[in-house]
Design a protein around this motif. Structure first.
Motif, PDB file in Angstrom:
ATOM      1  N   PRO A   1       0.979  -1.106  -0.077  1.00  0.00           N
ATOM      2  CA  PRO A   1       0.043  -0.084   0.068  1.00  0.00           C
ATOM      3  C   PRO A   1       0.813   1.206  -0.003  1.00  0.00           C
ATOM      4  O   PRO A   1       2.014   1.311   0.838  1.00  0.00           O
ATOM      5  CB  PRO A   1      -0.801  -0.125   1.359  1.00  0.00           C
TER       6      PRO A   1
ATOM      7  N   TRP B   1      -4.888   8.007   3.408  1.00  0.00           N
ATOM      8  CA  TRP B   1      -6.072   7.383   3.149  1.00  0.00           C
ATOM      9  C   TRP B   1      -7.376   8.049   3.419  1.00  0.00           C
ATOM     10  O   TRP B   1      -8.415   8.218   2.749  1.00  0.00           O
ATOM     11  CB  TRP B   1      -6.240   5.996   3.552  1.00  0.00           C
TER      12      TRP B   1
ATOM     13  N   VAL C   1      -4.591  -1.034  -6.142  1.00  0.00           N
ATOM     14  CA  VAL C   1      -3.900  -1.120  -4.779  1.00  0.00           C
ATOM     15  C   VAL C   1      -4.806  -0.429  -3.773  1.00  0.00           C
ATOM     16  O   VAL C   1      -5.616   0.530  -3.879  1.00  0.00           O
ATOM     17  CB  VAL C   1      -2.650  -0.702  -4.612  1.00  0.00           C
ATOM     18  N   THR C   2      -5.139  -1.021  -2.543  1.00  0.00           N
ATOM     19  CA  THR C   2      -5.724  -0.622  -1.483  1.00  0.00           C
ATOM     20  C   THR C   2      -4.778  -0.741  -0.228  1.00  0.00           C
ATOM     21  O   THR C   2      -3.656  -0.726  -0.158  1.00  0.00           O
ATOM     22  CB  THR C   2      -7.159  -1.462  -1.038  1.00  0.00           C
ATOM     23  N   ARG C   3      -5.457  -0.233   0.960  1.00  0.00           N
ATOM     24  CA  ARG C   3      -4.894  -0.289   2.019  1.00  0.00           C
ATOM     25  C   ARG C   3      -4.393  -1.741   2.477  1.00  0.00           C
ATOM     26  O   ARG C   3      -3.450  -2.040   2.966  1.00  0.00           O
ATOM     27  CB  ARG C   3      -5.815  -0.043   3.457  1.00  0.00           C
TER      28      ARG C   3
ATOM     29  N   GLY D   1      -3.527  -3.866   0.209  1.00  0.00           N
ATOM     30  CA  GLY D   1      -2.649  -4.318  -1.339  1.00  0.00           C
ATOM     31  C   GLY D   1      -3.192  -4.468  -2.157  1.00  0.00           C
ATOM     32  O   GLY D   1      -4.393  -3.941  -2.658  1.00  0.00           O
TER      33      GLY D   1
END
Length: 304
Positions: A17, A22, A103-105, A107
């Motif tokens: 990440p 965020w 991609v996120t927090r 992964g």
């Protein structure tokens, strides 16, 4: 020699990440507009949002489960949760040449579906420039499946469908910046807030996107409105109120333009009469985008 397929999978499996705020990314998505280093689009202002599949999500089930177990970043109009996704350049493979990863927090969770990434989105993500470091998108949850937002065709879709008729060009969706400007104009009117958004969007590279020609309307400019959906009908009315464009009913006198989704093949008399009289016919979202570009030219001090 290494296995290319392994190298590609390794990129996604090891994607960490990014270090970013965020919460600010979530605010940009919720507001539907650029915020700080985050580029975001007016998903919620487009009318109706639909949710599209994420390519390769089945390879990333463990990370998706981890993401969905966390606190959502927001909720849509149906009360369903959404999460922040950040687009980044992926690696071409035997199926798709212009890959865009998400991609996120938690992964990497998959890639943008091919007929969106192939339409210029990949080029745009790779060339965002110094003004915007991250392209933030909402990832929704429907029936337990993680999906990516996309404007519904019954609203104002700020992506154009290219049917692949150009040599070597795939059939794909392409972002239309002019229609994005139009949605912000409908929301804020020709205010300083809107001008600031115009200035910010003008910094986005024109690679991978479409920009419409301005519609040079003058006092007394009139359109004949022939719209199918309530949302686009209200949008056209609102823009005409903001710009002074007149809405005329019937062809008692030739208008300057007809705003309609119909074509001559539809057999509609109003369209056939317009074509016979040489009156230009614009789809509703195209008319909105062209008028917004004209307003931006008139009000934006930084424009040529």
């Amino acid at each position: 020699m290494g296995d290319d397929r392994y190298d590609k999978y390794a990129l996604y499996e090891t994607k960490r990440p990014p270090r970013l705020s965020w919460s600010n990314a979530a605010k940009a998505i919720a507001e539907g507009e650029p915020r700080g280093e985050f580029f975001a689009l007016p998903w919620w202002q487009s009318g109706q949002v639909r949710w599209r599949w994420i390519w390769g999500a089945h390879h990333n089930e463990s990370r998706i489960k981890k993401l969905l177990a966390a606190q959502p970043d927001g909720f849509d109009d149906d009360g369903d949760p959404w999460y922040v996704g950040i687009l980044y350049p992926g690696l071409s493979d035997e199926y798709v040449s212009d890959v865009v990863g998400i991609v996120t927090r938690a992964g990497h969770v998959g890639c943008v579906w091919p007929n969106l990434s192939n339409g210029g989105l990949s080029e745009l993500v790779r060339s965002m420039g110094p003004e915007f470091k991250h392209f933030a998108v909402p990832l929704g949850v429907k029936d337990g499946e993680l999906l990516m937002a996309f404007p519904h065709s019954s609203g104002i879709n700020f992506f154009d469908w290219d049917d692949g008729e150009s040599p070597g060009a795939p059939a794909a969706w392409r972002l239309n910046r002019s229609k994005v400007l139009a949605l912000y104009l409908l929301q804020y009117g020709p205010t300083q807030k809107w001008q600031r958004l115009v200035d910010r969007l003008d910094t986005v590279p024109d690679r991978g996107i479409r920009i419409l020609s301005a519609l040079p309307f003058s006092p007394g400019y009139a359109i004949l409105k022939d719209t199918r959906h309530d949302h686009e009908s209200r949008a056209v009315d609102r823009l005409c109120q903001l710009t002074g464009i007149q809405v005329q009913f019937g062809l008692q006198g030739p208008p300057d333009a007809v705003v309609s989704r119909s074509t001559s093949e539809s057999g509609r008399r109003i369209i056939q009469d317009a074509e016979r009289l040489g009156v230009p016919i614009y789809r509703p979202e195209t008319f909105l985008g062209m008028a917004a570009e004209e307003m931006a030219n008139r009000l934006g001090s930084g424009r040529p």
